[in-house]
Design an enzyme around this catalytic site. Structure first.
Site, PDB file in Angstrom:
ATOM      1  N   CYS A 140       0.878  -1.096   0.177  1.00 32.26           N
ATOM      2  CA  CYS A 140      -0.167   0.234  -0.070  1.00 32.26           C
ATOM      3  C   CYS A 140       0.892   1.015   0.513  1.00 32.26           C
ATOM      4  O   CYS A 140       1.598   1.318   1.096  1.00 32.26           O
ATOM      5  CB  CYS A 140      -1.439  -0.137   1.368  1.00 32.26           C
ATOM      6  SG  CYS A 140      -2.525   1.276   1.690  1.00 32.26           S
ATOM      7  N   CYS A 143       0.104   4.321   1.845  1.00 32.16           N
ATOM      8  CA  CYS A 143      -0.197   3.100   3.404  1.00 32.16           C
ATOM      9  C   CYS A 143       1.069   3.882   4.157  1.00 32.16           C
ATOM     10  O   CYS A 143       1.688   4.909   5.210  1.00 32.16           O
ATOM     11  CB  CYS A 143      -0.292   2.389   4.169  1.00 32.16           C
ATOM     12  SG  CYS A 143      -1.939   1.930   3.526  1.00 32.16           S
ATOM     13  N   ASP A 144       2.489   3.505   3.323  1.00 37.08           N
ATOM     14  CA  ASP A 144       3.926   3.032   3.341  1.00 37.08           C
ATOM     15  C   ASP A 144       4.509   4.517   2.811  1.00 37.08           C
ATOM     16  O   ASP A 144       5.880   4.539   2.752  1.00 37.08           O
ATOM     17  CB  ASP A 144       4.130   2.394   3.435  1.00 37.08           C
ATOM     18  CG  ASP A 144       3.198   1.143   4.397  1.00 37.08           C
ATOM     19  OD1 ASP A 144       2.924   1.648   5.255  1.00 37.08           O
ATOM     20  OD2 ASP A 144       3.100  -0.038   3.718  1.00 37.08           O
TER      21      ASP A 144
END
Ligand code: NAP
Length: 315
Positions: A140, A143-144
């Protein structure tokens, strides 16, 4: 056969547990069948159990670890009386009301069901890959990506997701290698052009990641050219796997309408499936946003829809 329950929730990621909090507070005594700990597709807590730090879930200005966030969700649902079964559903029957949900030899009867079985990212299936998730390997970018400022990273895949993630990641990374197994991207033209025109993206055509290296953190990957079979080392600190997702819907085939990509169909702006009394929320019906916060929001919708449905139908 047990007593007839008001609601059974299948799955315990952000969507299912939010539905549990809301239905428990609405006195519907939800039973959550949360999945099986050893499984990567049905693990209790869902995909966030496979992440490390979550920095984009509102309410946690310092960030929170994914597993801790899900334990908090669960504790909050328990506090209002949600019950949990740590196992996986083996069969459902939505053809007759009340509905039947089977967990091995045990059969449960329920007036309404909330399906929140989630989805899983497809993985390469290489040694070390799962172990390094959250430690350099990610599924992701939203997200990261932030954790890879000024670093060299790789994205695997040639579809819209891979190109979108690679493009997004250039906001942080100094260089993004897009590793694709063919000599042509599957992604749409507009996305392809975006990749071709981005000076930070280098496409490594006809290449596959065949080894993932790192002890505590990812230290690099080995690529193999699919034409020449030559191998080369690529010392990246991040590896984003973007080769597609698989919704966990095999249990519902033949019972609920599925889109051509396997995701559950819900009515627009609603969590209703085509079976009255069966609702779906979270990634199992969302092939677009796939975020914990959007899953949680749709879990709330499903709880409210189930509560109103029980009330309206006199159930
Ligand atoms: P996808 O279209 O199925 O693409 C998957 C990509 O991963 C393909 O390029 C495939 O290679 C590659 N791949 C699959 N298995 C692999 C493996 N084991 N090793 C190496 N490479 C592998 O999946 P997606 O990109 O996630 O997109 C899913 C759907 O969502 C699509 O319909 C897409 O258009 C849509 N989507 C749209 C947007 C947007 O419009 N903004 C953004 C994201 C996704 P091959 O090409 O060789 O098969």
């Amino acid at each position: 056969m047990n007593d007839i329950r008001d609601v059974i929730i299948i799955g315990s990621g952000p969507a299912g547990l939010t539905a549990a909090i809301y239905t428990a507070r609405a006195n519907m005594s939800p039973l959550v069948i949360e999945g099986e700990p050893s499984s990567t597709s049905d693990q209790p807590g869902g995909q966030l159990m496979l992440t490390t730090e979550v920095e984009n879930y509102p309410g946690f200005p310092e960030g929170i670890m994914g597993p801790e966030l899900m334990m908090n969700f669960r504790a909050q649902a328990s506090r209002f009386g949600a019950e949990f079964i740590t196992n996986k559903v083996t069969r459902v029957d939505f053809g007759q009301h009340p509905f039947t949900i089977e967990v091995g030899d045990t059969s449960y009867s329920t007036r309404s069901v909330i399906v929140s079985t989630g989805a899983q990212s497809l993985m390469l299936g290489l040694p070390n890959e799962d172990r390094l998730i959250g430690h350099g390997v990610s599924t992701c970018a939203t997200c990261d990506g932030f954790f890879f400022k000024d670093q060299e990273i790789a994205v695997v895949g040639g579809g819209d997701s891979a190109v979108e993630e690679a493009t997004f990641l250039t906001r942080f990374a100094s260089k993004v290698y897009l590793v694709h197994r063919r000599d042509e991207l599957r992604a749409s033209k507009i996305m392809r052009d975006r990749a071709f025109n981005n000076p930070k993206i280098e496409i490594l055509w006809n290449n596959e990641v065949v080894e993932v290296h790192g002890e505590e953190k990812l230290s690099g990957v080995i690529l193999e050219n699919t034409v020449t079979k030559e191998r080369a080392s690529l010392p990246v600190t991040g590896l984003f796997i973007a080769i597609g997702h698989q919704p966990n819907t095999s249990l519902f085939a033949g019972q609920l309408d599925l889109k051509s990509n396997g995701y559950l169909v819900t009515k627009p702006n609603s969590s209703e499936t085509q079976v009255p009394g069966v609702f779906a929320c979270g990634d199992v019906q969302d092939d677009y946003y796939r975020q914990a916060i959007t899953a949680a929001g749709s879990g709330c919708m499903a709880a409210i829809d189930a509560e109103r449905w029980l009330e309206e139908t006199g159930e």
